[in-house]
Design an enzyme around this catalytic site. Structure first.
Site, PDB file in Angstrom:
ATOM      1  N   SER A 277       0.816  -1.303   0.147  1.00 53.34           N
ATOM      2  CA  SER A 277       0.057  -0.148   0.091  1.00 53.34           C
ATOM      3  C   SER A 277       0.874   1.044   0.023  1.00 53.34           C
ATOM      4  CB  SER A 277      -0.884  -0.033   1.354  1.00 53.34           C
ATOM      5  OG  SER A 277      -1.362   1.240   1.727  1.00 53.34           O
ATOM      6  N   GLY A 278       0.747   2.294  -0.953  1.00 52.04           N
ATOM      7  CA  GLY A 278       1.281   3.415  -0.954  1.00 52.04           C
ATOM      8  C   GLY A 278       0.842   4.398   0.342  1.00 52.04           C
TER       9      GLY A 278
ATOM     10  N   CYS B  17      -5.354  10.738  -1.228  1.00 55.27           N
ATOM     11  CA  CYS B  17      -5.819   9.235  -0.618  1.00 55.27           C
ATOM     12  C   CYS B  17      -7.238   8.915  -1.310  1.00 55.27           C
ATOM     13  CB  CYS B  17      -6.179   8.928   0.766  1.00 55.27           C
ATOM     14  SG  CYS B  17      -6.874   7.443   1.123  1.00 55.27           S
ATOM     15  N   GLY B  18      -7.454   7.840  -2.180  1.00 58.11           N
ATOM     16  CA  GLY B  18      -8.862   7.530  -2.837  1.00 58.11           C
ATOM     17  C   GLY B  18     -10.006   7.939  -1.941  1.00 58.11           C
ATOM     18  N   HIS B  19      -9.739   7.719  -0.519  1.00 60.82           N
ATOM     19  CA  HIS B  19     -11.024   8.115   0.413  1.00 60.82           C
ATOM     20  C   HIS B  19     -11.127   9.475   0.870  1.00 60.82           C
ATOM     21  CE1 HIS B  19     -11.027   3.657  -0.112  1.00 60.82           C
ATOM     22  NE2 HIS B  19     -12.175   3.900  -0.240  1.00 60.82           N
TER      23      HIS B  19
ATOM     24  N   SER C 111     -11.883  -1.560   1.879  1.00 59.35           N
ATOM     25  CA  SER C 111     -11.010  -0.421   2.625  1.00 59.35           C
ATOM     26  C   SER C 111     -11.391  -0.297   4.037  1.00 59.35           C
ATOM     27  CB  SER C 111     -11.327   0.746   1.847  1.00 59.35           C
ATOM     28  OG  SER C 111     -10.504   1.922   2.592  1.00 59.35           O
ATOM     29  N   PRO C 112     -10.311  -0.205   4.780  1.00 56.92           N
ATOM     30  CA  PRO C 112     -10.476   0.115   6.322  1.00 56.92           C
ATOM     31  C   PRO C 112     -11.172   1.717   6.398  1.00 56.92           C
ATOM     32  CG  PRO C 112      -8.459  -0.712   6.159  1.00 56.92           C
ATOM     33  CD  PRO C 112      -8.991  -0.660   4.598  1.00 56.92           C
TER      34      PRO C 112
ATOM     35  N   THR D 108      -6.365  -2.833   2.203  1.00 60.00           N
ATOM     36  CA  THR D 108      -5.194  -1.871   2.135  1.00 60.00           C
ATOM     37  C   THR D 108      -4.294  -1.741   3.382  1.00 60.00           C
ATOM     38  OG1 THR D 108      -6.686  -0.168   2.319  1.00 60.00           O
ATOM     39  CG2 THR D 108      -5.967  -0.570   0.176  1.00 60.00           C
TER      40      THR D 108
END
Length: 540
Positions: free
Chosen positions: A103-104, A225-227, A387-388, A458
């Site tokens: 995970s980046g 971040c994607g979220h 995802s968390p 992730t």
């Protein structure tokens, strides 16, 4: 890696070179056989080639049977990856279908020299390469430790005069040993720069062992971040060029089966950095521009100095530009943009898998988008981020509540709306149990209905480290003191057969003793003698 040779094949080859069974320097050919079998890969590039083939075979198996989806957990150290794969092997008897996710986010948050950073491509790019290499060093050492135990068993059997049949049984286990080395899906973020920078980093990641690269369609220097909010996407032709850069890296290094995951963040991205130039109707640029948020230019709403206009549907329109110069997309267009992104990445970008970043875990939502994508690309397959960043308990309970209300099974007043559903009092309720059943089945359902080949989490080892450290600290610095460690850690390690309870053995102490014996014989000064306290943890 060349075709794996058996114990007998290697021993026969070495015996032909050294007919007396020893080298001129007195090294036993049996020791050489052991070292070669313990280290079958010449380099981590060799690992990348082998694991790419594994991943391709798994993708083909999934195409035949969606129940054969694969899984991974995000790991921020080689030790985490090693322990995960050991646990899988202990549970299933095989590592088949288990991967490692790099995970980046965790590289940014935990593995860079500048402290704990957000997932915004602010960390040094070499940290990603270093972690890939570290993970494979750890997985390969797990092989060495396990095979060393088998070879020691063989030596002991021979020393005690065991029958040929008994020795052959041990050799059979050596030949049939399944490696802890598994595929890594490695996050290259948005490429850390332009196309050439992406290519250069991709090459280093592949040389470190990565058989699969995951790249996203965000702007590299504005990556989020994607979220998180504030995501900015690039035009499709720009993203396709980055996909090509990754493919060229694989091809140059001879990783013919290298896998590329194209991630789209468009579902939650409302901005673009630039307006691409359209050459003709229907090209990538025009299909991207059509989703821009615009307003008509009229006598009452004319262009001002320095403003831009684009020609759309026979009229000039003003694209809505933010104070920072970014352009906005129309609200509600994310789903359509995701579908177009995925089709373009698969058909024109040579991507093998797609990743749709979502804001909630909803099988129906993903399945509906995949159905549209598969009209153009029938064999489209996904990687899905379990995802968390999702509140899984709340999301699934809300989904059950909404469904049951619509079906007339319950009234709205029977269960609260919103965060009140998180209360522990609902854990054993009918709704809570149904939500947990759906959680248990979630990956099976999304793989069967939405084309998800690979399910990953992730950041689990980030949260696991926080939770387990908190749990131990709470007891140890509280009233339980040593009981906290023994009850929550050591007893559990022993009773669950976690090999790390013998921590000296886990990090290769016995490997060192074996090598000392290989070169020094009876003169070897070994650590694993009678006074080694690890003997207290010997298997009963």
């Amino acid at each position: 890696m060349a075709h794996k040779k058996t114990y007998s094949q290697l021993r026969s080859e070495l015996l032909a070179r050294y007919p007396v069974g020893l080298t001129k320097g007195g090294v036993s050919i049996d020791d050489i056989v052991q070292l070669r079998l313990q280290s079958p890969y010449e380099s981590h590039l060799d690992v990348a080639r082998a694991m790419a083939s594994v991943m391709r075979a798994d993708m083909a198996a999934y195409d035949r049977d969606t129940g054969k989806f694969t899984q991974s957990l995000g790991c921020w150290s080689g030790f985490h990856a090693q322990q995960m794969i050991k646990a899988v092997k202990r549970l299933r008897g095989t590592t088949k279908g288990a991967y490692v996710y790099l995970s980046g986010w965790m590289v940014a948050g935990l593995r860079n020299r500048w402290g704990h950073l957000p997932d915004q491509s602010m960390h040094e790019k070499t940290s990603v390469v270093d972690l890939i290499e570290e993970i494979y060093v750890s997985l390969r050492q797990a092989d060495e430790v396990a095979l060393n135990d088998l070879f020691n068993e063989l030596k002991d059997a021979r020393a005690k005069g065991a029958t040929n049949k008994a020795c052959e049984e041990i050799i059979s286990r050596i030949d049939g040993f399944e490696s802890h080395v598994v595929p890594i899906i490695a996050d290259i973020d948005a490429g850390f720069g332009n196309e050439h920078a992406t290519y250069l980093l991709a090459k280093e990641m592949i040389k470190a062992g990565a058989c699969c690269l995951q790249i996203e369609n965000q702007v590299s220097d504005a990556k989020q971040c994607g979220h998180q909010d504030g995501k900015v996407t690039v035009p499709r032709e720009d993203f396709i060029e980055k996909l090509r850069a990754c493919r060229l890296a694989f091809e140059e290094l001879g990783v013919d089966d290298g896998v590329i995951v194209a991630r789209t963040d468009s579902l939650g991205a409302s901005l673009t950095q630039k307006i691409p130039v359209s050459q003709q109707a229907g090209d990538f640029a025009s299909s991207y521009i059509k989703w821009l948020k615009t307003e008509p230019i009229t006598d009452a709403n004319p262009l001002s100095e320095g403003e831009l206009a684009i020609w759309q549907s026979g009229n000039f329109a003003r694209p809505i530009r933010m104070p920072n110069g970014l352009f906005s997309f129309r609200e509600g267009t994310g789903r359509a943009r995701v579908i177009e992104d995925c089709i373009a990445s698969l058909k024109d970008g040579d991507a093998d898998l797609i990743w749709i970043e979502t804001d909630t875990p909803n099988v129906d939502e993903i399945a509906s988008m995949v159905a549209e994508i598969r009209k153009q690309v029938p064999d489209a397959k996904l990687v899905y981020n379990n995802s968390p960043s999702f509140n899984w308990t709340l999301n699934l309970r809300k989904q059950v509540r909404a469904q049951w209300i619509s079906e007339g099974k319950i009234a709205e007043a029977d269960y609260p709306d919103g965060t009140a559903l998180m209360s522990a009092q609902y854990d054993t309720s009918e709704l809570g149990r149904e939500a947990d059943d759906r959680l248990r089945q979630f990956q099976v359902d999304i793989s069967a209905r939405a084309g998800v080949f690979h399910n990953l989490i992730t950041l689990p080892t980030f949260h696991l480290t926080a939770k387990s450290t908190d749990e131990l600290s709470h007891g140890y610095f509280g009233e339980d003191r040593m009981l906290a460690y023994v009850a929550t850690v050591q007893r559990e390690e022993i009773r669950r057969s976690i090999s790390a309870v013998r921590h000296q053995h886990e990090v290769g102490s016995d490997l060192g003793d074996t090598f000392k014996e290989m070169v020094s014989g009876d003169r070897a000064l070994k650590a694993g003698g009678a006074h080694n306290t690890m003997n207290q943890f010997a298997a009963e």
